[in-house]
Design a protein around this motif. Sequence first.
Motif, mmCIF file in Angstrom:
data_model
loop_
_atom_site.group_PDB
_atom_site.id
_atom_site.type_symbol
_atom_site.label_atom_id
_atom_site.label_comp_id
_atom_site.label_asym_id
_atom_site.label_seq_id
_atom_site.Cartn_x
_atom_site.Cartn_y
_atom_site.Cartn_z
ATOM 1 N N ARG A 72 0.670 -1.198 -0.201
ATOM 2 C CA ARG A 72 0.319 -0.467 0.252
ATOM 3 C C ARG A 72 1.173 1.191 -0.351
ATOM 4 O O ARG A 72 1.755 1.270 0.341
ATOM 5 N N GLY A 73 0.743 2.221 -1.216
ATOM 6 C CA GLY A 73 1.425 3.506 -0.908
ATOM 7 C C GLY A 73 2.944 3.303 -1.606
ATOM 8 O O GLY A 73 3.087 4.675 -1.849
ATOM 9 N N SER A 74 2.686 2.779 -2.458
ATOM 10 C CA SER A 74 4.077 2.388 -3.162
ATOM 11 C C SER A 74 3.759 2.690 -4.640
ATOM 12 O O SER A 74 2.665 3.162 -5.483
ATOM 13 N N LEU A 75 4.672 3.076 -5.411
ATOM 14 C CA LEU A 75 4.841 3.954 -6.481
ATOM 15 C C LEU A 75 5.328 2.861 -7.590
ATOM 16 O O LEU A 75 6.750 2.367 -7.419
ATOM 17 N N THR A 76 5.141 2.280 -8.623
ATOM 18 C CA THR A 76 5.898 1.110 -9.583
ATOM 19 C C THR A 76 5.743 1.014 -10.861
ATOM 20 O O THR A 76 4.583 1.381 -11.253
ATOM 21 N N VAL A 125 7.818 14.361 -17.637
ATOM 22 C CA VAL A 125 7.863 12.952 -17.125
ATOM 23 C C VAL A 125 8.431 13.091 -15.646
ATOM 24 O O VAL A 125 7.742 12.512 -14.284
ATOM 25 N N ARG A 126 8.860 14.393 -15.531
ATOM 26 C CA ARG A 126 9.301 14.676 -14.392
ATOM 27 C C ARG A 126 8.439 14.994 -13.191
ATOM 28 O O ARG A 126 7.904 14.396 -12.185
ATOM 29 N N GLU A 127 8.573 16.054 -13.649
ATOM 30 C CA GLU A 127 7.188 16.618 -12.719
ATOM 31 C C GLU A 127 5.883 15.603 -12.688
ATOM 32 O O GLU A 127 5.207 15.430 -11.480
ATOM 33 N N THR A 128 5.202 15.134 -13.196
ATOM 34 C CA THR A 128 3.730 14.674 -13.394
ATOM 35 C C THR A 128 4.397 13.564 -12.646
ATOM 36 O O THR A 128 3.619 12.798 -11.606
ATOM 37 N N THR A 129 5.324 12.184 -12.335
ATOM 38 C CA THR A 129 6.154 11.273 -11.634
ATOM 39 C C THR A 129 5.625 12.220 -10.122
ATOM 40 O O THR A 129 5.356 11.973 -9.135
ATOM 41 N N ALA A 130 6.787 13.209 -10.000
ATOM 42 C CA ALA A 130 7.374 13.700 -8.669
ATOM 43 C C ALA A 130 5.196 14.002 -8.182
ATOM 44 O O ALA A 130 5.295 13.713 -6.634
ATOM 45 N N VAL A 131 4.428 14.449 -9.092
ATOM 46 C CA VAL A 131 2.668 14.691 -8.711
ATOM 47 C C VAL A 131 2.269 13.438 -7.960
ATOM 48 O O VAL A 131 1.381 13.240 -6.727
ATOM 49 N N LEU A 132 2.291 12.277 -8.776
ATOM 50 C CA LEU A 132 1.862 10.699 -8.726
ATOM 51 C C LEU A 132 2.346 9.792 -6.975
ATOM 52 O O LEU A 132 1.594 9.528 -6.535
ATOM 53 N N LEU A 133 3.296 10.461 -6.920
ATOM 54 C CA LEU A 133 4.500 10.478 -5.343
ATOM 55 C C LEU A 133 3.901 10.840 -4.498
ATOM 56 O O LEU A 133 4.093 9.875 -3.258
ATOM 57 N N ARG A 134 3.630 12.321 -4.915
ATOM 58 C CA ARG A 134 2.987 12.713 -4.088
ATOM 59 C C ARG A 134 1.453 12.411 -3.198
ATOM 60 O O ARG A 134 1.160 11.880 -2.388
ATOM 61 N N ILE A 135 0.463 11.895 -4.337
ATOM 62 C CA ILE A 135 -0.387 11.250 -4.006
ATOM 63 C C ILE A 135 -0.089 9.918 -3.343
ATOM 64 O O ILE A 135 -1.676 9.706 -2.631
ATOM 65 N N HIS A 185 14.777 6.601 -10.132
ATOM 66 C CA HIS A 185 15.613 6.924 -9.202
ATOM 67 C C HIS A 185 14.110 6.843 -7.946
ATOM 68 O O HIS A 185 13.965 7.056 -6.629
ATOM 69 N N MET A 186 13.112 8.031 -8.758
ATOM 70 C CA MET A 186 11.657 8.423 -7.575
ATOM 71 C C MET A 186 10.897 7.287 -6.994
ATOM 72 O O MET A 186 9.825 7.252 -6.477
#
Length: 461
Positions: A96-100, A200-210, A238-239
Motif C-alpha cells: 500500500r502507498g507504493s509507486l511501481t 515526465v519528471r514533474e508528473t511522476t513527482a505529483v503521482l509520488l505525492r498522491i 530513482h523516484m
Amino acid sequence: MPAKIKTAFFCQNCGYESSKWMGQCPSCHEWNTMVEEMVKPEPKNKRASLGSGISGTTSSAAISPKALSEIELGQEDRSDTHIGELNRVLGGGLVRGSLTLVGGDPGIGKSTLLLQVARNMSDDGHSILYISGEESLRQIKLRANRIGEFTDNLKFLCETNLSTIESVITKDKPEIVIIDSIQTMFNEDVTSAPGSVSQVRETTAVLLRIAKSMNVSIFIVGHVTKEGTVAGPRVLEHMVDTVLYFEGDRHASYRILRGVKNRFGSTNEIGVFEMREDGLAEVQNPSEFMLDGRPEDASGSIVTCSIEGTRPILLEIQALVCRTSFGFPRRQANGTDYNRVNLLMAVLEKRVGLQMADCDAYVNLAGGMKLQEPALDLGICLAVISSFKNKPIDSSVVAFGEVGLSGEVRSVSMTEQRVMEAKKLGFKTIILPKAYESKLKDTKGLDIIGVSSLQDAMRIF
C-alpha cells in the motif's frame, strides 16, 4: 503580472538542466542528449511536499524530526495480486502507498498484465481506477473481453490532464491506480509537450505525492528507448519504489518480468509468463519451459544453471564454431555478454590449445533469456569445445562455474540450490567447481564431477 516564460535545455538521459545547449551532458557525460523545452517558473510555496496532504498545505509547526525509537514499525500492508510470478517479483505482494514503474517494448504485454492484476484484485473487493491516455474506453473493453469478466469495483477513465486525474483520485479514493502511460500525461504547470523530460519528471513527482499522502498504490507504465531503458530522465527510476521490466520477443510466446529495483523486496528477481489468447499465464517451472524442444546428440549444446534472485533456472547454451569464409572471423553472442564470450574464447586458445583464430563462433542462450552471470562461463566453454570438436555432450550433463583468465574454474554462489534444481528435472551428471564437490549433502543418484580448471573439464569428451 504573468510569469515570464523562458527556455532551458534538459538532458534526455539524466534530466540535467542547463541554460544553454551543450554537446555533452556534464552530469551523465552522454553526447547529443540536450533538448530545448519551454519552462514557466512556479510561484513560491506552490510545490507540495511528501509530508503535506493532497492539497499541498501544511504548517511548519507540524513538521518535526523523529528519533528511531519514536517511529512505529509495523508489518508492511501487502495485497495479493493472485499472480504468483508477479508476487515473487514484488517481494510478496503489492505494498500500500507504493509507486511501481512497469517498462517494456510496445506490444510486449504491459497493459495486459496490469489489466489482469486489476481484474484479480477487484474480485477481492479492492477499488481500482484504470487511467488510459493511449486507448479509448471501447478499445479497453475489447481487450478486456479476451481476459474474462470484470466486477464494478474496477473503473476506467480516459484522461491525460494530471489536474483532472488528481481531482478524480481525491473524490473517488481508489486503493489502486494504474496510469497507462506516463509519457501521455501532462501537467498544466509545465509548458513542454507530453513525454518530454520536464513533463515526465514533474508528473511522476505529483503521482509520488498522491501515493504517499493518500496511501494509494500506483502503477505507471513507461515506454522504453531503443537501448531498452525507460524513456525520459534517469531520475524517474530513482523516484519510484519499484522498477519492473517486461522482456522477451513480442513475436514469441514467453515473457520475462524482471525486477531491477525494489524497496520492499529483493532485486533481480524474475517472473516467467506465457502469452495466450486469454492473456498472460504463469509458467510455474521455468527450467522445464526453457529446456523444451532441446535437441539430443547434437554437438555444441549443454545445460547450465543460473540464479535469478532466489530462483535457480536451468537453460540450454548453444554454440556453433565453423571455419570462416573471410579473412576476419565473426563472433556473435545472443542472450549473454559479447565481450565475455570473446574473453572465454581467448582463454580456450591460450590455456586449452584450441586454434580458433580462423573460425566463426556463435553463442546463443536458448529460450530468449538474457543473462550475464559468471556461472555461465563453464557452460559456454564446454559448448564451444563441443562444437569445435564436433562431439556431443551427454544430455544428462549440467555444468556451471566461473572461468578465470588462467583457465581455472572458480566457485559460484548457491551451489546446492543449483544441484537440487538439476536433480529435480532428472539430470544425472553435474560438473561444478571442485571447491564445492565435498560440501554437497544430498547427492544420492548424482554423479558429481568437481573440476579446478578447463583441462579437468575436458575429460567429459
